[in-house]
Enzyme design. Structure first.
Site, short mmCIF file in Angstrom:
data_model
loop_
_atom_site.label_atom_id
_atom_site.label_comp_id
_atom_site.label_asym_id
_atom_site.label_seq_id
_atom_site.Cartn_x
_atom_site.Cartn_y
_atom_site.Cartn_z
N ASP A 173 -4.99 -8.03 -16.33
CA ASP A 173 -3.73 -7.34 -16.59
C ASP A 173 -2.66 -8.34 -17.06
OD1 ASP A 173 -1.39 -5.78 -16.52
OD2 ASP A 173 -2.22 -4.54 -14.92
N SER A 178 1.06 2.13 -13.71
CA SER A 178 2.14 1.20 -14.00
C SER A 178 3.44 1.61 -13.31
CB SER A 178 2.31 1.08 -15.52
OG SER A 178 3.15 0.00 -15.85
N HIS A 225 -8.75 10.12 16.84
CA HIS A 225 -7.33 10.16 16.45
C HIS A 225 -7.21 11.00 15.17
CE1 HIS A 225 -7.88 6.47 18.81
NE2 HIS A 225 -6.63 6.65 19.23
#
Length: 540
Positions: A411, A336, A487
């Site tokens: 949510d 949160s 990379h």
């Protein structure tokens, strides 16, 4: 000698419990109060209740005093006679606490359990070795306002908030679009400052409210007991660079599971390490360091953006310097509103192992505006941007390390429209971060539309789209591995996909989403299951 002991009882720390040898069963806790909980006598109990009510009254007074002042002004009651009455009332609120503090001290003085604790506490002042302090904190649970910090960050190391990406002039032009708004810019800033410090901060961080701490008092005690007794956790106080004391607790699993990774948790706006997200990484077998933000639990100060970043800075320094975890073995797990501290830590400690971001928002502004009347949305924007600008996207774009998001499909906090996952705040993070990191994959409107469409779909439709575009995920994974070998130093934006065909870019437009997003069919406060917690790894 007796008077000196009474004096110490009056001003001594509040005792909560002595830690038991084993955690009580739930049945025992329901039937009666466990023996290890400190039992106050009637004098101390009444005094604590009265002092608590006075603190509550002061909290309310601090919230409503501007309104009361305006009301009195318009009613014409701001007179000398009324000021005399005010002084009398103020005197009452000074005398009453003194009386009940003395009464509480007497109650403690005749309580053998408290006097035993006080004697042990006094001995620590003369034997302040690290071992003695650790032993004392492992035995007693008490108010830490009287405890000297175990670790300090010097004040010259104080952290500042990240600067916004635009200049001050540009920012003003963005938020003041009319002449009237520009004229009232500074008066609104002043009003916003008052609103933030009177009630805004409390609305954003309700865990700092006295009433909430009172309601969760027993749960916090049980949570600490469980961590210290069952997991042999070590509790420490850290002094931040801006002068706050941070209550932390550390569970060391290195010698038990052999895992050398530390997980630092960052809780929500009403979360505490005692009852928060620590149990997920603990059950997964990791060492875990939890902390309560300023103003929460036994941590001092007030919550806010600046105190938040100085707190997480102290926690990470402590983990490196005192707990001896290498920075590349530290994972920050945020839930949160704790995502802001976690993202700040990732930007300022870029070599951490990664981030696990559970139910976080992209920017606090839409959430704040959603809970305020529409006609003051412009004022809310100005106030948030100047005083509580918790902008996670701004921070994540500066971080080049691995992370993944946990999106909770039901949510009720992060879905701007209830039960509609397409409005979840985590979506906006991916909409911004994926094109930023992989500009050659999401290089046109078609790819962006495909990515956004996939992110916003429900589970069954997502699977169909995944099967359509990513039939061979193993081949896609091998391409990512080849790029990582070529990379080894991660840096974003990257040139991955520079020479890809349209079909390849379509495949990766969806495949990359799954590397950064995990869906969890739950509401905001449901504990994250261990099966969804894993160490973040570099995708490309």
């Amino acid at each position: 000698m007796q008077l000196f002991t009474l004096w110490k009882c009056i001003f001594g720390p509040k005792l909560h419990q002595t830690y038991p040898f084993a955690v009580s069963s739930p049945a025992t806790r329901a039937d009666r109060q466990p023996d290890h909980i400190y039992v106050k006598n009637i004098a101390e109990m009444i005094s604590d209740r009265v002092l608590f009510m006075l603190r509550m009254f002061i909290e309310i007074l601090r919230t409503v005093w501007p309104l009361y002042l305006l009301y009195s002004y318009y009613r014409g009651t701001l007179t000398f006679a009324n000021s005399v009455s005010f002084v009398r009332v103020a005197s009452f609120f000074i005398i009453v606490p003194i009386y009940f503090m003395i009464l509480r001290g007497i109650g403690r003085f005749v309580n053998p359990v408290y006097t035993k604790f006080l004697n042990d506490f006094s001995e620590i002042k003369y034997d302040s070795t690290k071992k003695a302090r650790q032993k004392f904190l492992a035995k007693y649970d008490f108010s830490l306002s009287h405890w000297q910090p175990d670790y300090r960050v010097e004040s010259y190391s104080i952290r500042k908030l990240p600067s916004i990406s635009t200049t001050k002039t540009d920012f003003t032009n963005q938020t003041e679009v009319t002449l009237i708004e520009q004229v009232f810019h500074y008066p609104f800033l002043l009003l916003g400052y008052v609103c933030v410090n009177v009630f805004g901060r409390r609305l954003m961080f309700p865990g700092s409210l006295e009433i909430l701490r009172f309601m969760q008092y027993r749960a916090l005690l049980d949570g600490r007991s469980n961590l210290i007794v069952s997991y042999h956790a070590k509790r420490r106080i850290l002094r931040t660079a801006d002068g706050n004391n941070i209550d932390t607790i550390f569970v060391d699993a290195r010698s038990i599971t052999g895992r050398q990774t530390l997980v630092i948790t960052c809780e929500g706006n009403a979360g505490f390490y005692e009852v928060g997200s620590m149990m997920t990484p603990i059950e997964a077998g990791f060492s875990v360091l939890g902390w309560n933000r300023p103003g929460f639990g036994e941590s001092s100060g007030y919550p806010g953006a600046l105190s938040e970043v100085n707190a997480i800075d102290a926690v990470i320094r402590y983990a490196i310097e005192e707990l001896h975890f290498p920075i590349n073995d530290i994972v920050v797990f945020a839930w949160s509103i704790g995502g802001y501290a976690a993202n700040w830590a990732a930007v300022n400690y870029p070599n951490i192992r990664g981030l696990v971001l559970d139910a976080i928002f992209d920017d606090v502004l839409p959430l704040a505006q959603r809970r305020m009347p529409t006609f003051i949305s412009k004022f809310v924007e100005k106030t948030i941007r100047n005083y509580l600008n918790l902008n996670n996207i701004q921070l994540i774009k500066r971080y080049n390390g691995p992370f993944y998001l946990v999106r909770r499909t039901f949510d009720e906090m992060m879905n701007l429209i209830p039960a509609k996952v397409s409005t979840n705040c985590a979506n906006e993070i991916l909409f911004s971060i994926l094109p930023h990191r992989y500009p050659f994959i999401y290089n046109d409107a078609q790819m962006l539309t495909l990515m956004k469409r996939y992110i916003c779909l429900k589970k069954l439709k997502k699977k169909k789209l995944l099967d359509q575009y990513c039939s061979d995920t193993d081949a896609l994974k091998r391409q990512c591995e080849r790029y990582r070998l070529e990379h080894p130093v991660r840096s974003y934006p990257c040139n991955f996909g520079e020479n890809f065909s349209i079909d390849e870019r379509q495949s990766f437009a969806i495949y990359l989403v799954n590397q950064y997003l995990v869906d969890f069919d739950a509401q905001h406060c449901t504990p994250l299951p261990v099966t969804l917690f894993h160490l973040p790894t570099r995708c490309v």
